[in-house]
Write a protein that holds these residues in place. Structure first.
Motif, mmCIF file in Angstrom:
data_model
loop_
_atom_site.group_PDB
_atom_site.id
_atom_site.type_symbol
_atom_site.label_atom_id
_atom_site.label_comp_id
_atom_site.label_asym_id
_atom_site.label_seq_id
_atom_site.Cartn_x
_atom_site.Cartn_y
_atom_site.Cartn_z
ATOM 1 N N ASN A 24 0.854 -1.178 0.000
ATOM 2 C CA ASN A 24 0.000 0.000 0.000
ATOM 3 C C ASN A 24 0.897 1.237 0.000
ATOM 4 O O ASN A 24 1.674 1.439 0.932
ATOM 5 C CB ASN A 24 -0.900 -0.011 1.237
ATOM 6 C CG ASN A 24 -1.896 1.125 1.260
ATOM 7 O OD1 ASN A 24 -1.705 2.164 0.637
ATOM 8 N ND2 ASN A 24 -2.968 0.931 1.988
ATOM 9 N N PRO A 25 0.807 2.066 -1.038
ATOM 10 C CA PRO A 25 1.704 3.218 -1.146
ATOM 11 C C PRO A 25 1.470 4.290 -0.085
ATOM 12 O O PRO A 25 2.343 5.103 0.165
ATOM 13 C CB PRO A 25 1.419 3.765 -2.547
ATOM 14 C CG PRO A 25 0.055 3.276 -2.891
ATOM 15 C CD PRO A 25 -0.119 1.973 -2.160
ATOM 16 N N THR A 26 0.314 4.271 0.558
ATOM 17 C CA THR A 26 0.022 5.338 1.513
ATOM 18 C C THR A 26 0.371 5.002 2.958
ATOM 19 O O THR A 26 0.555 5.901 3.762
ATOM 20 C CB THR A 26 -1.471 5.747 1.452
ATOM 21 O OG1 THR A 26 -2.268 4.590 1.708
ATOM 22 C CG2 THR A 26 -1.816 6.328 0.098
ATOM 23 N N PHE A 62 -13.698 7.909 5.071
ATOM 24 C CA PHE A 62 -12.313 8.194 5.450
ATOM 25 C C PHE A 62 -11.400 7.975 4.253
ATOM 26 O O PHE A 62 -10.860 6.889 4.058
ATOM 27 C CB PHE A 62 -11.894 7.291 6.616
ATOM 28 C CG PHE A 62 -12.852 7.349 7.772
ATOM 29 C CD1 PHE A 62 -12.823 8.406 8.663
ATOM 30 C CD2 PHE A 62 -13.809 6.359 7.938
ATOM 31 C CE1 PHE A 62 -13.721 8.462 9.719
ATOM 32 C CE2 PHE A 62 -14.710 6.406 8.983
ATOM 33 C CZ PHE A 62 -14.678 7.463 9.879
ATOM 34 N N LYS A 63 -11.255 9.010 3.453
ATOM 35 C CA LYS A 63 -10.507 8.897 2.196
ATOM 36 C C LYS A 63 -9.112 8.307 2.394
ATOM 37 O O LYS A 63 -8.630 7.550 1.556
ATOM 38 C CB LYS A 63 -10.421 10.263 1.523
ATOM 39 C CG LYS A 63 -9.924 10.194 0.116
ATOM 40 C CD LYS A 63 -10.065 11.502 -0.606
ATOM 41 C CE LYS A 63 -9.590 11.305 -2.031
ATOM 42 N NZ LYS A 63 -9.905 12.415 -2.872
ATOM 43 N N ALA A 64 -8.469 8.620 3.501
ATOM 44 C CA ALA A 64 -7.124 8.101 3.761
ATOM 45 C C ALA A 64 -7.119 6.583 3.922
ATOM 46 O O ALA A 64 -6.074 5.948 3.789
ATOM 47 C CB ALA A 64 -6.548 8.753 5.017
ATOM 48 N N ARG A 65 -8.280 5.982 4.175
ATOM 49 C CA ARG A 65 -8.362 4.538 4.369
ATOM 50 C C ARG A 65 -8.847 3.792 3.119
ATOM 51 O O ARG A 65 -8.915 2.567 3.119
ATOM 52 C CB ARG A 65 -9.299 4.204 5.537
ATOM 53 C CG ARG A 65 -8.915 4.837 6.865
ATOM 54 C CD ARG A 65 -7.491 4.521 7.335
ATOM 55 N NE ARG A 65 -7.239 3.122 7.581
ATOM 56 C CZ ARG A 65 -7.429 2.477 8.711
ATOM 57 N NH1 ARG A 65 -7.912 3.118 9.756
ATOM 58 N NH2 ARG A 65 -7.143 1.208 8.826
ATOM 59 N N HIS A 66 -9.175 4.521 2.066
ATOM 60 C CA HIS A 66 -9.648 3.872 0.836
ATOM 61 C C HIS A 66 -8.646 2.838 0.332
ATOM 62 O O HIS A 66 -9.020 1.714 -0.017
ATOM 63 C CB HIS A 66 -9.927 4.902 -0.260
ATOM 64 C CG HIS A 66 -11.157 5.704 -0.027
ATOM 65 N ND1 HIS A 66 -11.706 6.507 -1.007
ATOM 66 C CD2 HIS A 66 -11.966 5.855 1.057
ATOM 67 C CE1 HIS A 66 -12.786 7.107 -0.524
ATOM 68 N NE2 HIS A 66 -12.960 6.731 0.716
ATOM 69 N N ASN A 67 -7.373 3.219 0.289
ATOM 70 C CA ASN A 67 -6.360 2.287 -0.218
ATOM 71 C C ASN A 67 -6.199 1.063 0.676
ATOM 72 O O ASN A 67 -5.816 -0.006 0.194
ATOM 73 C CB ASN A 67 -5.014 2.979 -0.414
ATOM 74 C CG ASN A 67 -4.958 3.740 -1.713
ATOM 75 O OD1 ASN A 67 -5.697 3.447 -2.645
ATOM 76 N ND2 ASN A 67 -4.085 4.719 -1.785
ATOM 77 N N CYS A 68 -6.503 1.196 1.949
ATOM 78 C CA CYS A 68 -6.443 0.030 2.844
ATOM 79 C C CYS A 68 -7.468 -1.012 2.409
ATOM 80 O O CYS A 68 -7.161 -2.197 2.298
ATOM 81 C CB CYS A 68 -6.712 0.449 4.291
ATOM 82 S SG CYS A 68 -5.529 1.620 4.965
ATOM 83 N N ALA A 69 -8.684 -0.557 2.172
ATOM 84 C CA ALA A 69 -9.752 -1.475 1.761
ATOM 85 C C ALA A 69 -9.537 -2.006 0.347
ATOM 86 O O ALA A 69 -9.849 -3.162 0.051
ATOM 87 C CB ALA A 69 -11.107 -0.777 1.852
#
Length: 148
Positions: free
Chosen positions: A35-37, A120-127
């Protein structure tokens, strides 16, 4: 009440990950994705036969959202055709980005419990992490076109 049930599903998949193992076979496609973020990592193992998934598993480390999403995805795509998986992929991205599922023909199973992540836009890449790893596996497969 529904939020509590969704939280329980996420925690259940995080604590007792489904398909959390390495697949060892010459016919297994293996892809590592970070995950890049945030630095969460996953190694996805896919064994396909013709145009469907025969076996799927993952190993990884990360937050409860990324690990639960990985567990849920592996359950969801097992024994599905590549075309079906492309529809699931598109629907899941829509759910995470907008909080809505417009295609009522698609059953996301436990993955629908991640709907609240859209806030939570910052968690989109997590999902989305396991699905993005899946994109790498099928990038050259003409049956897999989730965004066309």
């Amino acid at each position: 009440m529904l939020d509590q049930m969704y939280r329980q599903a996420i925690l259940d998949h995080y604590r007792q990950k489904r398909n959390f193992k390495e697949l060892l076979s010459e016919s297994v496609h293996k892809v590592h994705y970070k995950n890049p973020t945030c630095g969460d990592v996953i190694t996805l193992f896919i064994e396909s036969e013709q145009y469907f998934i025969k076996n799927v598993a993952f190993l990884g480390e990360g937050c409860s959202i990324s690990m639960a999403s990985s567990s849920m995805m592996t359950e969801l795509i097992q024994y599905k055709s590549i075309k079906e998986i492309a529809l699931l992929r598109k629907a899941f991205e829509e759910l995470i980005r907008t909080g809505k599922l417009t295609n009522d023909q698609v059953d996301l199973g436990d993955s629908v419990s991640l709907q609240g992540v859209h806030q939570f836009k910052a968690r989109h890449n997590c999902a989305l992490m396991p699905w993005q790893a899946l994109d790498k596996v099928f990038k050259d497969n003409l049956e897999y076109r989730p965004f066309q």
